[in-house]
Design a protein around this motif. Structure first.
Motif, mmCIF file in Angstrom:
data_model
loop_
_atom_site.group_PDB
_atom_site.id
_atom_site.type_symbol
_atom_site.label_atom_id
_atom_site.label_comp_id
_atom_site.label_asym_id
_atom_site.label_seq_id
_atom_site.Cartn_x
_atom_site.Cartn_y
_atom_site.Cartn_z
ATOM 1 N N GLY A 104 7.314 -0.771 0.814
ATOM 2 C CA GLY A 104 6.069 -0.138 1.258
ATOM 3 C C GLY A 104 5.082 -1.151 1.797
ATOM 4 N N GLN A 108 -0.175 -12.033 -5.126
ATOM 5 C CA GLN A 108 -0.273 -11.816 -3.669
ATOM 6 C C GLN A 108 0.515 -12.853 -2.866
ATOM 7 N N VAL A 109 1.287 -12.338 -1.933
ATOM 8 C CA VAL A 109 2.069 -13.184 -1.020
ATOM 9 C C VAL A 109 1.405 -13.121 0.351
ATOM 10 N N GLY A 110 1.274 -14.249 1.002
ATOM 11 C CA GLY A 110 0.735 -14.232 2.366
ATOM 12 C C GLY A 110 -0.260 -15.340 2.614
ATOM 13 N N GLN A 111 -0.906 -15.208 3.718
ATOM 14 C CA GLN A 111 -1.817 -16.252 4.200
ATOM 15 C C GLN A 111 -2.892 -16.621 3.193
ATOM 16 N N THR A 112 -3.438 -15.638 2.516
ATOM 17 C CA THR A 112 -4.471 -15.927 1.512
ATOM 18 C C THR A 112 -3.915 -15.764 0.099
ATOM 19 N N SER A 132 3.994 -3.116 5.391
ATOM 20 C CA SER A 132 4.204 -2.953 6.839
ATOM 21 C C SER A 132 4.708 -4.238 7.491
ATOM 22 N N ARG A 166 0.819 -1.215 0.000
ATOM 23 C CA ARG A 166 0.000 0.000 0.000
ATOM 24 C C ARG A 166 0.856 1.271 0.000
ATOM 25 N N ASN A 169 10.946 0.941 3.896
ATOM 26 C CA ASN A 169 9.740 1.491 4.514
ATOM 27 C C ASN A 169 10.099 2.802 5.208
ATOM 28 N N LYS A 170 9.195 3.760 5.127
ATOM 29 C CA LYS A 170 9.543 5.059 5.735
ATOM 30 C C LYS A 170 9.292 5.078 7.246
ATOM 31 N N GLN A 193 -0.193 -11.715 8.507
ATOM 32 C CA GLN A 193 -0.719 -12.474 7.369
ATOM 33 C C GLN A 193 0.218 -12.383 6.171
ATOM 34 N N HIS A 194 0.911 -11.270 6.027
ATOM 35 C CA HIS A 194 1.895 -11.168 4.939
ATOM 36 C C HIS A 194 3.128 -12.003 5.289
ATOM 37 N N ASP A 203 11.860 6.943 1.926
ATOM 38 C CA ASP A 203 10.765 7.022 0.953
ATOM 39 C C ASP A 203 11.119 6.127 -0.238
ATOM 40 N N LEU A 204 10.249 5.143 -0.498
ATOM 41 C CA LEU A 204 10.568 4.190 -1.566
ATOM 42 C C LEU A 204 10.704 4.871 -2.924
ATOM 43 N N SER A 237 1.460 -7.190 -1.539
ATOM 44 C CA SER A 237 0.678 -7.449 -0.328
ATOM 45 C C SER A 237 -0.793 -7.533 -0.738
ATOM 46 N N ARG A 238 -1.605 -7.986 0.196
ATOM 47 C CA ARG A 238 -3.043 -8.065 -0.089
ATOM 48 C C ARG A 238 -3.659 -6.669 -0.233
HETATM 49 C C1 FAD Z 1 -7.803 -13.353 7.021
HETATM 50 C C2 FAD Z 1 -6.798 -12.390 6.489
HETATM 51 C C3 FAD Z 1 -5.944 -12.815 5.509
HETATM 52 C C4 FAD Z 1 -4.981 -11.943 4.996
HETATM 53 N N1 FAD Z 1 -4.129 -12.382 4.038
HETATM 54 C C5 FAD Z 1 -3.155 -11.555 3.613
HETATM 55 C C6 FAD Z 1 -2.199 -11.998 2.659
HETATM 56 O O1 FAD Z 1 -2.248 -13.118 2.141
HETATM 57 N N2 FAD Z 1 -1.229 -11.142 2.301
HETATM 58 C C7 FAD Z 1 -1.114 -9.871 2.805
HETATM 59 O O2 FAD Z 1 -0.181 -9.151 2.423
HETATM 60 N N3 FAD Z 1 -2.023 -9.440 3.690
HETATM 61 C C8 FAD Z 1 -3.041 -10.219 4.092
HETATM 62 N N4 FAD Z 1 -3.963 -9.757 4.956
HETATM 63 C C9 FAD Z 1 -3.978 -8.302 5.243
HETATM 64 C C10 FAD Z 1 -2.950 -7.872 6.259
HETATM 65 O O3 FAD Z 1 -3.512 -7.971 7.552
HETATM 66 C C11 FAD Z 1 -2.538 -6.412 6.018
HETATM 67 O O4 FAD Z 1 -3.684 -5.590 6.026
HETATM 68 C C12 FAD Z 1 -1.808 -6.195 4.691
HETATM 69 O O5 FAD Z 1 -0.740 -7.096 4.583
HETATM 70 C C13 FAD Z 1 -1.278 -4.755 4.659
HETATM 71 O O6 FAD Z 1 -0.682 -4.533 3.439
HETATM 72 P P1 FAD Z 1 0.471 -3.442 3.319
HETATM 73 O O7 FAD Z 1 1.591 -3.809 4.193
HETATM 74 O O8 FAD Z 1 0.733 -3.263 1.872
HETATM 75 O O9 FAD Z 1 -0.282 -2.124 3.802
HETATM 76 P P2 FAD Z 1 -0.094 -1.297 5.139
HETATM 77 O O10 FAD Z 1 -0.205 -2.157 6.331
HETATM 78 O O11 FAD Z 1 -0.993 -0.149 5.012
HETATM 79 O O12 FAD Z 1 1.413 -0.802 5.073
HETATM 80 C C14 FAD Z 1 1.900 0.132 4.157
HETATM 81 C C15 FAD Z 1 3.317 0.469 4.582
HETATM 82 O O13 FAD Z 1 3.894 1.312 3.604
HETATM 83 C C16 FAD Z 1 4.702 2.254 4.291
HETATM 84 N N5 FAD Z 1 4.825 3.416 3.416
HETATM 85 C C17 FAD Z 1 3.875 4.300 3.064
HETATM 86 N N6 FAD Z 1 4.360 5.191 2.176
HETATM 87 C C18 FAD Z 1 5.658 4.879 1.987
HETATM 88 C C19 FAD Z 1 6.689 5.438 1.188
HETATM 89 N N7 FAD Z 1 6.491 6.490 0.395
HETATM 90 N N8 FAD Z 1 7.911 4.858 1.244
HETATM 91 C C20 FAD Z 1 8.151 3.799 2.040
HETATM 92 N N9 FAD Z 1 7.205 3.213 2.817
HETATM 93 C C21 FAD Z 1 5.966 3.754 2.770
HETATM 94 C C22 FAD Z 1 3.995 2.532 5.580
HETATM 95 O O14 FAD Z 1 4.907 3.000 6.563
HETATM 96 C C23 FAD Z 1 3.414 1.162 5.928
HETATM 97 O O15 FAD Z 1 4.295 0.439 6.779
HETATM 98 C C24 FAD Z 1 -4.913 -10.605 5.476
HETATM 99 C C25 FAD Z 1 -5.779 -10.194 6.467
HETATM 100 C C26 FAD Z 1 -6.721 -11.068 6.968
HETATM 101 C C27 FAD Z 1 -7.639 -10.609 8.050
#
Ligand code: FAD
Length: 400
Positions: free
Chosen positions: A340, A323-327, A342, A284, A361-362, A346-347, A379-380, A309-310
């Motif tokens: 980017g 997608q990498v992770g639990q699902t 977190s 994200r 990650n920032k 699950q990831h 910043d990525l 990520s999801r």
């Molecule tokens: C049942 C279930 C199954 C799931 N299965 C999966 C799965 O298979 N895979 C999965 O990935 N998730 C899964 N999830 C979701 C998981 O819980 C997280 O919501 C998801 O992994 C978050 O994705 P993210 O890290 O991309 O987003 P976020 O958690 O929002 O993290 C975004 C990160 O980007 C960083 N960032 C923002 N802007 C910048 C920038 N400019 N430069 C550098 N860093 C930046 C932030 O600091 C933050 O750490 C599941 C959830 C549930 C409930």
């Protein structure tokens, strides 16, 4: 569903009368009888030494668990090539079978696939059951389910493992329903309770917050689908000896509900994250779908695949295949670069076994840094272009 007694098997030993907490069973005329006090709790089922008690409606008679032996793998092949998960499961089956003092056997189904049997033996198979038939050339639920269920009923394995692939997830429940046994889907761990000869089937539950270990004590075989990428591929031993047993397949056109008129290959390139040595994943933190162009550039510079990520998938920025992770996919590459992301549990469930993890990650407090071998706080959008530039200058992709 109710407690039933197979009177042919019941010896009237009375063990069940002591096991019943409600005093609902009595032995009369040398056989056990159930009364209205029964709550179908199943306490007696586990204790009956003859396997004469069961809950529910049997489709094919009751089961004596001791009649079932050996660990089987459904060795899934596509177009004459074994899937990677088939190798992974064969390695795991070997370990489980050794613990049980049993055979590790493979079921190879298809048409003109005999050449794959030796690979399964090299992976650890004692016997490869070869089921070849023109109607098994392409996977179809009805033909594969019938042929495999027939074979299981004939040979009585105590464990059957399937990959949690599209095929495995379709086939395994059909088999479990046909032969009236349990199935644990999407396992991430398998072990043996040696005293009871039980398969301990572990999988994430409640959104990944707990790991549940599930057993199937009263029915056989014990069946699991297992996530691809979770088990390691065994080192093949080409000198291993095993046998290939051709089994008869009793199929006719009448068994088919689906006729295949033509096989059309999907034009788009499929990502094979499970086999990738290098993965660069975006999350994200990219902020928009265009961010994945930069992820692709970094993946290309490193000679790797693109993951995600999801959150990125749910935002519609990239296809679920990535997608990498639990699902999503479980991967264990040599190098995993999380950009980017977190690092939610699950990831991590899908990538924490990677050999070397780099996180960009920032947020210095992001959980991904706890498992990263190298963490870049920044910043990525500044870090990645610089990395790509440096890697291209060094000609990295060809050297890694
Ligand atoms: C049942 C279930 C199954 C799931 N299965 C999966 C799965 O298979 N895979 C999965 O990935 N998730 C899964 N999830 C979701 C998981 O819980 C997280 O919501 C998801 O992994 C978050 O994705 P993210 O890290 O991309 O987003 P976020 O958690 O929002 O993290 C975004 C990160 O980007 C960083 N960032 C923002 N802007 C910048 C920038 N400019 N430069 C550098 N860093 C930046 C932030 O600091 C933050 O750490 C599941 C959830 C549930 C409930």
């Amino acid at each position: 569903m109710e407690l039933k007694i197979d009177l042919e098997k019941c010896t009237g030993c009375g063990t069940c009368t002591f096991a019943c907490p409600f005093g609902a069973i009595e032995v009369k005329d040398g056989k056990a009888h159930v009364f209205d006090l029964c709550t179908d709790c199943g306490a007696c089922v586990e204790q009956c030494p003859e396997g004469a008690l069961f809950i529910g409606v049997r489709v094919a008679g009751s089961v004596r668990v001791q009649d079932y032996r050996n660990v089987w793998v459904f060795a899934e092949q596509r177009d004459g090539t074994l899937t990677k998960v088939a190798h992974q499961l064969m390695g795991k089956a070997r370990q489980l079978a050794d613990t049980l003092g049993a055979q590790a056997n493979a079921v190879l189904m298809g048409q003109n696939v005999e050449g794959l049997a030796q690979d399964l033996i090299a992976d650890g198979a004692d016997v490869v059951y070869l089921a070849e038939h023109p109607l098994l050339e392409h996977y179809r639920t009805d033909t594969y389910a019938k042929a495999l269920a027939d074979l299981i009923q004939e040979k009585k394995p105590e464990v059957v493992l399937f990959g949690a692939t599209t095929v495995g997830r379709d086939l395994a429940p059909r088999i479990s329903q046909r032969i009236y046994t349990g199935l644990t889907a999407d396992c991430t761990g398998l072990d043996i309770d040696e005293s009871e000869r039980l398969l301990l089937q572990t999988r994430p539950a409640f959104g990944g917050n707990i790991m549940a270990t599930i057993i199937c004590p009263s029915h056989r075989p014990q069946m699991s689908t297992v996530r691809p990428g979770v088990m390691t591929v065994p080192v093949p031993d080409k000198s291993r000896q095993g046998s290939v047993e051709r089994v008869s397949v009793n199929l006719a056109d009448d068994d088919l509900n689906i006729k295949i008129l033509e096989v059309v290959r999907e034009a788009r390139r499929r990502v094979d994250l499970e086999a990738a040595k290098i993965i660069v994943s975006g999350g994200r933190g990219l902020g928009n779908p265009e961010g994945f162009k930069m992820i692709e550039q970094l993946a290309e510079a490193l000679g790797g695949e693109v993951g995600s990520s999801r959150a990125a998938v749910d935002s519609g920025w990239i296809d679920h295949d990535h997608q990498v992770g639990q699902t999503g996919k479980t991967v264990r590459p040599e190098l995993y670069v999380a950009c980017g992301i977190s690092g939610a549990i699950q990831h991590q469930a899908g990538m924490k076994e990677s050999k070397f993890i780099v996180a960009i990650n920032k947020d210095p407090g992001a959980p991904i840094f706890q498992i990263a071998d190298i963490g870049i706080v920044g910043d990525l959008y500044k870090v990645i272009p610089e990395l790509v530039k440096q890697l291209k200058a060094a000609g990295a992709g060809s050297k890694i």
